[in-house]
Design a protein around this motif. Structure first.
Motif, PDB file in Angstrom:
ATOM      1  N   LYS A   1       0.837  -1.200   0.000  1.00 32.55           N
ATOM      2  CA  LYS A   1       0.000   0.000   0.000  1.00 32.55           C
ATOM      3  C   LYS A   1       0.876   1.256   0.000  1.00 32.55           C
ATOM      4  O   LYS A   1       0.582   2.238  -0.703  1.00 32.55           O
ATOM      5  CB  LYS A   1      -0.889  -0.014   1.241  1.00 32.55           C
ATOM      6  CG  LYS A   1      -1.819   1.196   1.374  1.00 32.55           C
ATOM      7  CD  LYS A   1      -2.862   1.215   0.275  1.00 32.55           C
ATOM      8  CE  LYS A   1      -3.972   2.214   0.561  1.00 32.55           C
ATOM      9  NZ  LYS A   1      -3.523   3.577   0.790  1.00 32.55           N
ATOM     10  N   LEU A   2       1.968   1.218   0.751  1.00 30.72           N
ATOM     11  CA  LEU A   2       2.864   2.369   0.790  1.00 30.72           C
ATOM     12  C   LEU A   2       3.484   2.629  -0.579  1.00 30.72           C
ATOM     13  O   LEU A   2       3.530   3.765  -1.058  1.00 30.72           O
ATOM     14  CB  LEU A   2       3.953   2.122   1.840  1.00 30.72           C
ATOM     15  CG  LEU A   2       4.965   3.254   2.065  1.00 30.72           C
ATOM     16  CD1 LEU A   2       5.335   3.311   3.540  1.00 30.72           C
ATOM     17  CD2 LEU A   2       6.236   3.035   1.248  1.00 30.72           C
ATOM     18  N   LEU A   3       3.945   1.562  -1.245  1.00 27.86           N
ATOM     19  CA  LEU A   3       4.568   1.741  -2.561  1.00 27.86           C
ATOM     20  C   LEU A   3       3.547   2.182  -3.593  1.00 27.86           C
ATOM     21  O   LEU A   3       3.867   2.971  -4.501  1.00 27.86           O
ATOM     22  CB  LEU A   3       5.239   0.440  -2.992  1.00 27.86           C
ATOM     23  CG  LEU A   3       6.424  -0.017  -2.126  1.00 27.86           C
ATOM     24  CD1 LEU A   3       6.941  -1.361  -2.599  1.00 27.86           C
ATOM     25  CD2 LEU A   3       7.529   1.030  -2.153  1.00 27.86           C
ATOM     26  N   TYR A   4       2.320   1.670  -3.489  1.00 24.96           N
ATOM     27  CA  TYR A   4       1.285   2.108  -4.426  1.00 24.96           C
ATOM     28  C   TYR A   4       0.978   3.594  -4.241  1.00 24.96           C
ATOM     29  O   TYR A   4       0.885   4.347  -5.222  1.00 24.96           O
ATOM     30  CB  TYR A   4       0.019   1.280  -4.209  1.00 24.96           C
ATOM     31  CG  TYR A   4      -1.153   1.789  -5.018  1.00 24.96           C
ATOM     32  CD1 TYR A   4      -1.278   1.495  -6.370  1.00 24.96           C
ATOM     33  CD2 TYR A   4      -2.141   2.579  -4.419  1.00 24.96           C
ATOM     34  CE1 TYR A   4      -2.347   1.968  -7.108  1.00 24.96           C
ATOM     35  CE2 TYR A   4      -3.204   3.056  -5.144  1.00 24.96           C
ATOM     36  CZ  TYR A   4      -3.307   2.744  -6.494  1.00 24.96           C
ATOM     37  OH  TYR A   4      -4.371   3.221  -7.220  1.00 24.96           O
ATOM     38  N   ASP A   5       0.843   4.016  -3.001  1.00 28.93           N
ATOM     39  CA  ASP A   5       0.584   5.440  -2.748  1.00 28.93           C
ATOM     40  C   ASP A   5       1.755   6.296  -3.209  1.00 28.93           C
ATOM     41  O   ASP A   5       1.559   7.420  -3.694  1.00 28.93           O
ATOM     42  CB  ASP A   5       0.319   5.663  -1.258  1.00 28.93           C
ATOM     43  CG  ASP A   5      -0.977   5.011  -0.807  1.00 28.93           C
ATOM     44  OD1 ASP A   5      -1.818   4.714  -1.671  1.00 28.93           O
ATOM     45  OD2 ASP A   5      -1.138   4.799   0.409  1.00 28.93           O
ATOM     46  N   ALA A   6       2.978   5.777  -3.075  1.00 26.75           N
ATOM     47  CA  ALA A   6       4.142   6.540  -3.531  1.00 26.75           C
ATOM     48  C   ALA A   6       4.082   6.765  -5.039  1.00 26.75           C
ATOM     49  O   ALA A   6       4.454   7.835  -5.533  1.00 26.75           O
ATOM     50  CB  ALA A   6       5.424   5.804  -3.159  1.00 26.75           C
ATOM     51  N   GLY A   7       3.617   5.767  -5.782  1.00 26.63           N
ATOM     52  CA  GLY A   7       3.520   5.933  -7.226  1.00 26.63           C
ATOM     53  C   GLY A   7       2.532   6.990  -7.643  1.00 26.63           C
ATOM     54  O   GLY A   7       2.667   7.587  -8.723  1.00 26.63           O
ATOM     55  N   THR A   8       1.524   7.254  -6.815  1.00 28.16           N
ATOM     56  CA  THR A   8       0.517   8.267  -7.158  1.00 28.16           C
ATOM     57  C   THR A   8       0.845   9.652  -6.610  1.00 28.16           C
ATOM     58  O   THR A   8       0.329  10.647  -7.108  1.00 28.16           O
ATOM     59  CB  THR A   8      -0.855   7.830  -6.618  1.00 28.16           C
ATOM     60  OG1 THR A   8      -0.789   7.695  -5.193  1.00 28.16           O
ATOM     61  CG2 THR A   8      -1.273   6.503  -7.230  1.00 28.16           C
ATOM     62  N   GLU A   9       1.711   9.712  -5.588  1.00 25.59           N
ATOM     63  CA  GLU A   9       1.992  10.994  -4.948  1.00 25.59           C
ATOM     64  C   GLU A   9       3.370  11.558  -5.259  1.00 25.59           C
ATOM     65  O   GLU A   9       3.619  12.735  -5.017  1.00 25.59           O
ATOM     66  CB  GLU A   9       1.839  10.846  -3.427  1.00 25.59           C
ATOM     67  CG  GLU A   9       0.434  10.444  -2.989  1.00 25.59           C
ATOM     68  CD  GLU A   9       0.315  10.335  -1.480  1.00 25.59           C
ATOM     69  OE1 GLU A   9       1.144  10.954  -0.780  1.00 25.59           O
ATOM     70  OE2 GLU A   9      -0.592   9.615  -0.995  1.00 25.59           O
TER      71      GLU A   9
ATOM     72  N   ASP B   1       8.299  14.639   1.647  1.00 20.65           N
ATOM     73  CA  ASP B   1       7.019  14.765   2.359  1.00 20.65           C
ATOM     74  C   ASP B   1       6.352  13.411   2.536  1.00 20.65           C
ATOM     75  O   ASP B   1       5.788  13.106   3.602  1.00 20.65           O
ATOM     76  CB  ASP B   1       6.101  15.719   1.603  1.00 20.65           C
ATOM     77  CG  ASP B   1       6.621  17.152   1.617  1.00 20.65           C
ATOM     78  OD1 ASP B   1       7.441  17.468   2.493  1.00 20.65           O
ATOM     79  OD2 ASP B   1       6.225  17.939   0.736  1.00 20.65           O
ATOM     80  N   PHE B   2       6.384  12.581   1.477  1.00 15.59           N
ATOM     81  CA  PHE B   2       5.749  11.269   1.569  1.00 15.59           C
ATOM     82  C   PHE B   2       6.451  10.396   2.604  1.00 15.59           C
ATOM     83  O   PHE B   2       5.797   9.688   3.388  1.00 15.59           O
ATOM     84  CB  PHE B   2       5.777  10.591   0.200  1.00 15.59           C
ATOM     85  CG  PHE B   2       5.108   9.248   0.178  1.00 15.59           C
ATOM     86  CD1 PHE B   2       3.741   9.138   0.013  1.00 15.59           C
ATOM     87  CD2 PHE B   2       5.860   8.082   0.356  1.00 15.59           C
ATOM     88  CE1 PHE B   2       3.121   7.896   0.007  1.00 15.59           C
ATOM     89  CE2 PHE B   2       5.249   6.847   0.349  1.00 15.59           C
ATOM     90  CZ  PHE B   2       3.872   6.746   0.178  1.00 15.59           C
TER      91      PHE B   2
END
Length: 895
Positions: A337-345, A361-362
């Motif tokens: 989930k962390l890596l997926y969110d990193a790809g979007t942010e 920030d992330f």
């Protein structure tokens, strides 16, 4: 399947067991009924033939023994005596014929008189010997049975023969009349039997659920195999609470004996909670029950739904090992989930600094307490980094943390990682560094020992440093720190940090390359677009150029929209707006080529339609040259609008090639689209361009623009055009600059999604005191008058010093027109930023400059004009004539 999809299921499905039983039963009934009917029919035919034989023999014997037969046969005319009697006997007995024969088989009687006297057809030999003969023959009246009996005389010898015959159809007619009843009865029996068979088969089909024998066998085999090999325990409990079935897995999980079927679930010796669940039959889903040393997930459903039998079915899953793995699965899920969110942010924009800030920030919101990103100076400039520069020249680009007073290096600091330190050596190898205990001082503090002491006092206890690598190049380093969180970084955290930084490094490298290409494209674009407004007196102009927003296509938003203001001879001015479809370096370069071509063509003083025709030919040649090498570099799709405004007459001539209509704003503020005839985009060819001539009053405004101003993804172009018109309408007091601001604010509220070029010109008019005109007769004597008028005008304009030169220029030009041209000649002087002399006539022949020999008497006039004037040239008029013009500089500020 048909019943499930809503279609009526066929009653008979021969592949089902019920269908096969039904078919077999119907076949047996049909065979029995057919056999019975066939037997009856055959029996009736045999009886009919026997009846025909008996009747024919009886009739023949009765007639042969009748009184008077012997006498008639021995009489002189047997036919006359016997024919009436034979016919009477035939009719009375119901046979088809009674024939009396001689011993020679010659007929004495016959129902058909023409047959009398002819030979009898049949076997008469046995009858002549005194025997009775019967035979079945096919006569002219159909199949029949005939009998031949002898007629004995008084001496016991055969003196004649009598034959009687009857057709079988006459005898069988009575039996055949009963066929209707016979077959009707048979059909009734068949229908009744079939109906009974269908009822039996229907119930059988319900019991077998429409399955065939092979399917039932296969289902049983599969059911048995699955039930005993599946890794889930299955229990089926009847409505009376007794266990009906338990598969091998259920026996193993619950420790049940082999003969458990048929026993009550309360007698199985299970734990109380599991026993209550099985006995209750209630619905359950994944309830965890402890059975011995196992944790079982128990699910239970009732079986009496949809008309099923009462009871319940229970499934058991061993989740003992899953419980041990659930903690690891949660960790892995959170990591994904962390890596997926990193790809979007991270990497939302093509900007190196912004991408570094998003990474920092992330990380601080999801992973670390503090995060810093240091990037090589080369990367910030868009250049390719090197290993040495990456280590020695890293600038702190991003910082994020819970507190801003942390003792880390501030933003903008230049860091140099020494190769002998742990971090520096790891950077050279492209490896990440995990320091779980900063207090041990394992070399990280060598960069700044004093700052390292303050970091430890501040509470920093662990650190991860990961190099930013892309395409084998080191772009920088991302460092993650923990201070507030007491849990130290671990190996799992290191792998997460490496994946996080690897994704961010790709975005940073893309942004770096974008920055380099953007810089090149912007430099090219700025060199090609106008850097300012040229000096001219025809219009007050203002312009806006907005490149497309980054990420909307193209390189850095650099596109092919362009505009230009070109001063023309005679104080006129040309306004140009063009658009090359696409974005990027090729579009910008193509725009520059077209802009240069327009400048060159305008120097020839061509009218708008001819200029666009030449430009169209040029684009077609460019496309032809480039199509053989790279079809993607075609220029097709370029548009252009070219307008020429003459401040002396107020006339504006416009032509367009696939471009949008310009807007004309009157002095009163009324805005309307000019109806310039449409032409194809540049490069298509094949169609001429047409012009529109309009008379513009002073303080009118001419608005030229590209489609990026009015067209938007969320707005139709017609809506954009109407919004442009309403924005321009009703504001007569606006200056061109104010009008530009109003239009951009109304139509481009944010960043432009496409290139926008906007050019607005407010018209001026030359005053009468700055223009002088004379009509010159075609007479050489008139030249002196022209010189006199010119001298007086220049004196009035305070241009006495230019009078002599101007007189020489005009006298030479007028003399040439009188000598070589026809029609009226007109002279015009214009005092603008330069002194303009114009001589017009009706001849289309343009003079050309040549070098006269020493012995030539003429040929020096135009050479003299070229030497005296700063510029000179020729332009053609709509009436087929020409204008020869010259420009002379004015001293100081004489206007």
């Amino acid at each position: 399947m048909a019943a499930r999809s809503g279609r009526p299921r066929a009653f008979l499905r021969m592949r089902t067991l019920a269908g096969q039983v039904f078919l077999l039963q119907v076949a047996i009934v049909v065979l029995l009924v057919t056999a019975a009917v066939a037997a009856l029919v055959l029996q009736s035919r045999a009886d009919s033939e026997r009846e025909a034989r008996n009747r024919s023999v009886a009739v023949a014997e009765t007639f042969a023994n009748a009184p008077g037969i012997q006498a008639a046969l021995e009489g002189p005319d047997p036919t006359a005596v016997l024919q009436p009697k034979a016919e009477e006997a035939r009719k009375g007995s119901g046979v088809d014929f009674v024939v009396v024969l001689s011993r020679d088989a010659i007929r004495f009687t016959h129902p058909l008189p023409d047959r009398i006297g002819k030979r009898f057809v049949g076997d008469v030999g046995p009858a002549l010997r005194g025997e009775v003969v019967t035979e079945r023959i096919n006569g002219t009246i159909g199949p029949l049975v005939q009998a031949v009996v002898p007629v004995f005389g008084s001496d016991g010898k055969v003196i004649g023969l009598v034959s009687a015959g009857i057709t079988i159809s006459r005898v069988s007619g009575v039996v055949e009349e009963q066929y209707v009843l016979l077959f009707g009865s048979a059909a009734g029996i068949l229908l009744l039997t079939t109906a009974g068979t269908a009822l039996v088969s229907r119930r059988l089909r319900r019991q077998t659920h429409g399955l065939g024998p092979a399917e039932m066998t296969r289902m049983y085999e599969h059911h048995d195999a699955v039930l005993h090999s599946v890794r889930e325990g299955v229990l089926i409990v009847g409505g009376d609470g007794r266990l009906l079935l338990a598969n091998d897995e259920a026996r193993r999980l619950l420790g049940l004996p082999a003969d458990v079927e048929g026993r009550a679930v309360t007698d199985l010796g299970l734990d109380p909670a599991t026993t209550r669940l099985l006995a209750s039959g209630r619905v359950a889903t994944d309830e965890v029950h402890s059975v011995g040393d196992r944790l079982l997930a128990v699910s239970q459903r009732t079986t009496d739904r949809d008309g099923g039998p009462p009871g319940s079915v229970t499934t058991l899953r061993d989740t003992t090992e899953l419980q041990a793995l659930s903690g690891k699965a949660d960790v892995a899920r959170q990591r994904l989930k962390l890596l997926y969110d990193a790809g979007t942010e991270i990497g939302t924009v093509l900007d190196v600094v912004r991408t570094c800030e998003e990474l920092a920030d992330f990380a601080t919101t999801r992973f670390a307490d503090y995060a810093t990103v240091d990037v090589s100076e080369n990367v910030l400039r868009g250049e390719e980094p090197t290993v040495v520069q990456a280590i020695n020249e890293m600038r702190r680009t991003a910082f994020s943390g819970a507190r801003q007073d942390a003792q880390l290096f501030p933003l903008g600091s230049v860091l140099r990682f020494m190769p002998e330190t742990v971090t520096g050596a790891a950077l050279l190898r492209g490896e990440a560094v995990l320091d779980t205990d900063l207090a041990s001082m394992r070399g990280w503090q060598k960069v700044s020992p004093d700052r390292a002491e303050r970091l430890l006092e501040y509470g920093f206890h662990s650190m991860i440093a990961v190099p930013l690598r892309a395409r084998g190049l080191i772009l920088g380093v991302a460092m993650f720190w923990r201070a507030e969180n007491p849990q130290h970084f671990e190996d799992e955290d290191l792998s997460v940090a490496e994946e996080l930084v690897a994704r961010a490094a790709v975005s940073i490298d893309n942004a770096r390359r974008y920055s380099r290409e953007h810089a090149v494209a912007v430099t090219l674009q700025r060199s090609l677009l106008p850097r300012g407004l040229p000096e001219q007196s025809a219009i007050d102009a203002a312009y806006r150029y907005l490149p497309a927003q980054a990420g909307q296509g193209g390189l850095g938003g650099v596109g092919g929209d362009w505009f230009d203001i070109i001063p023309l001879p005679g104080a006129r001015v040309a306004l140009v707006v063009g658009d090359v479809v696409g974005h990027g370096l090729h579009a910008a370069a193509t725009m520059g080529r077209l802009r240069t071509a327009v400048h060159n063509f305008s120097s020839l003083d061509l009218p708008p339609d001819e200029l666009l025709w030449h430009l169209d030919e040029l684009v077609a040649r460019i496309d032809q040259d480039e199509s053989t090498e790279d079809s993607g570099n075609a220029v097709t799709g370029a548009t252009c609008l070219y307008a020429i405004y003459d401040p002396a007459s107020g006339r504006c001539t416009m032509a367009r090639a696939g471009h949008l209509q310009p807007v004309i704003i009157g002095p009163d503020g009324t805005a309307a689209f000019a109806t310039v005839p449409g032409g194809p985009p540049l490069g298509l060819g094949g169609m001429p361009f047409e012009t529109l001539d309009v008379q513009l009053a002073e303080d009118s405004r001419l608005v030229l623009y590209t489609d990026g101003l009015v067209e938007d993804r969320n707005r139709d172009i017609d809506e954009g055009l109407e919004l442009l018109r309403t924005t321009l309408d009703g504001h007569p007091g606006r200056t061109p600059e104010e009008t530009c601001e109003a239009v951009i604010d109304a139509l481009v509220p944010g960043r432009a999604q496409d290139d926008v070029a906007l050019l607005i010109g407010r018209t001026r008019r030359l005053t009468a005191e700055n223009v002088a005109e004379w009509d010159v007769p075609s007479d050489p004597a008139a030249v002196s008058e022209v010189r006199s008028e010119v001298s007086g005008t220049l004196t009035a304009w305070n241009l006495v010093e230019e009078a002599f030169t101007t007189e020489l220029i005009l006298s030479e030009l007028v003399t040439n027109s009188i000598r070589y041209a026809t029609g009226p000649i007109r002279v015009r002087l214009v005092r603008d930023r330069a002194l303009i002399c114009e001589v017009s006539d009706r001849s289309s022949t343009s003079p050309h400059l040549r070098q006269a020999a020493t012995t030539d008497e003429g040929g020096r006039g135009l050479f003299l004009v070229a030497q005296l004037a700063e510029r000179w040239g020729t332009r053609y008029t709509d009436d087929g004539g020409k204008v020869i013009w010259t420009e002379q500089p004015l001293p100081g500020d004489d206007l």
